[in-house]
Design a protein around this motif. Sequence first.
Motif, mmCIF file in Angstrom:
data_model
loop_
_atom_site.group_PDB
_atom_site.id
_atom_site.type_symbol
_atom_site.label_atom_id
_atom_site.label_comp_id
_atom_site.label_asym_id
_atom_site.label_seq_id
_atom_site.Cartn_x
_atom_site.Cartn_y
_atom_site.Cartn_z
ATOM 1 N N GLU A 1 1.165 -1.158 -0.246
ATOM 2 C CA GLU A 1 0.140 -0.028 -0.023
ATOM 3 C C GLU A 1 0.845 1.151 0.002
ATOM 4 O OE1 GLU A 1 -2.537 0.624 -0.515
ATOM 5 O OE2 GLU A 1 -2.811 -1.382 -1.002
ATOM 6 N N HIS A 2 2.084 1.501 0.598
ATOM 7 C CA HIS A 2 2.546 2.724 1.368
ATOM 8 C C HIS A 2 3.653 2.905 -0.509
ATOM 9 C CE1 HIS A 2 2.126 2.746 5.485
ATOM 10 N NE2 HIS A 2 2.692 3.910 4.902
ATOM 11 N N LEU A 3 4.306 1.751 -1.655
ATOM 12 C CA LEU A 3 4.473 2.119 -2.728
ATOM 13 C C LEU A 3 4.145 2.578 -2.857
ATOM 14 C CD1 LEU A 3 7.135 -1.230 -1.659
ATOM 15 C CD2 LEU A 3 8.295 1.597 -1.823
ATOM 16 N N LYS A 4 2.329 2.443 -3.241
ATOM 17 C CA LYS A 4 1.157 2.589 -4.613
ATOM 18 C C LYS A 4 1.275 4.224 -4.282
ATOM 19 C CE LYS A 4 -1.582 -1.091 -4.514
ATOM 20 N NZ LYS A 4 -3.174 -1.646 -4.155
ATOM 21 N N GLU A 5 1.675 4.764 -3.831
ATOM 22 C CA GLU A 5 1.985 6.436 -3.015
ATOM 23 C C GLU A 5 3.116 7.125 -4.282
ATOM 24 O OE1 GLU A 5 -0.263 8.646 -1.834
ATOM 25 O OE2 GLU A 5 -1.023 6.418 -1.724
ATOM 26 N N PRO A 6 2.929 8.006 -4.942
ATOM 27 C CA PRO A 6 4.224 8.174 -5.784
ATOM 28 C C PRO A 6 5.798 8.885 -5.128
ATOM 29 C CG PRO A 6 2.130 10.009 -5.917
ATOM 30 C CD PRO A 6 1.581 8.561 -5.195
ATOM 31 N N PHE A 7 6.652 8.601 -5.897
ATOM 32 C CA PHE A 7 7.383 8.907 -5.285
ATOM 33 C C PHE A 7 7.426 10.335 -6.794
ATOM 34 C CE2 PHE A 7 8.278 4.916 -4.094
ATOM 35 C CZ PHE A 7 8.763 4.766 -2.732
ATOM 36 N N ILE A 8 7.717 11.463 -5.373
ATOM 37 C CA ILE A 8 8.127 13.079 -6.188
ATOM 38 C C ILE A 8 9.598 13.672 -5.978
ATOM 39 C CG2 ILE A 8 7.765 15.195 -5.880
ATOM 40 C CD1 ILE A 8 5.354 13.437 -5.874
ATOM 41 N N LEU A 9 10.188 12.893 -7.346
ATOM 42 C CA LEU A 9 11.636 13.239 -8.043
ATOM 43 C C LEU A 9 11.735 15.294 -7.521
ATOM 44 C CD1 LEU A 9 12.184 11.189 -11.162
ATOM 45 C CD2 LEU A 9 11.995 10.491 -8.726
ATOM 46 N N SER A 10 13.271 15.636 -7.620
ATOM 47 C CA SER A 10 13.716 16.233 -6.900
ATOM 48 C C SER A 10 13.096 17.110 -8.171
ATOM 49 C CB SER A 10 14.886 16.342 -7.580
ATOM 50 O OG SER A 10 16.053 16.605 -8.758
ATOM 51 N N THR A 11 13.147 16.959 -9.242
ATOM 52 C CA THR A 11 12.266 17.280 -10.696
ATOM 53 C C THR A 11 10.743 17.701 -10.406
ATOM 54 O OG1 THR A 11 11.952 15.789 -12.141
ATOM 55 C CG2 THR A 11 14.021 16.955 -12.323
#
Length: 151
Positions: free
Chosen positions: A37-47
Motif C-alpha cells: 500500500e505504501h509503495l502505491k503512493e507516488p514518489f516525487i523526484l527533485s524535478t
Amino acid sequence: MRSADTVARVGGDEFIVLLDEVARPDDAAHVARSLIEHLKEPFILSTGQKVYVGASVGISMFPDDSAFGTQLIQFADAALYQAKSAGRGTYSFYTAALTLAANVRLETEASLQRGLERNEFILHYQPLVRVSDGRSHGVEAWCDGKVRTKV
C-alpha cells in the motif's frame, strides 16, 4: 519498518526485508500489505515528476519453512514468483508445492533446451480450410503427433 528490521537490496528491483521477532504469519502478512500500500503512493523526484512503483511480496518463515538463511531467501523468491503470477500488487507465502512447481518448471526448461540443442523437434503445419468456400483461415502446428496450437 521498525528499527529492529533490516532492508537490503538484492539487485535490480529486488529487496529483502528481514522482520525480527515476528510472532505469527499474520504479522508478516500485515507488513506485506502495508508495504504494498505504501509503495502505491507516488514518489516525487527533485524535478517534481511523479514516479509510480508497485510491489509484490514473497514470504518465507523461520523456522517453519527453514532454519537456513539462503534457503529462506530461495523460498521467499518462489513465493514472490507466485505472487507476481497472481497479478502483482499482492503477497504470497511459501509452500512446499511452490518448490515442487519450480523444480518441474526448471526441469521442463532444461529438457526443452536440450531438445533444441539436439534438433529433436519436428514441427508440421496443416492449413485450416473453411468447407463453405475452400479458403484457408489459419494453421495448426503439430509436434510429435499432437496439436500444439491453432492460429
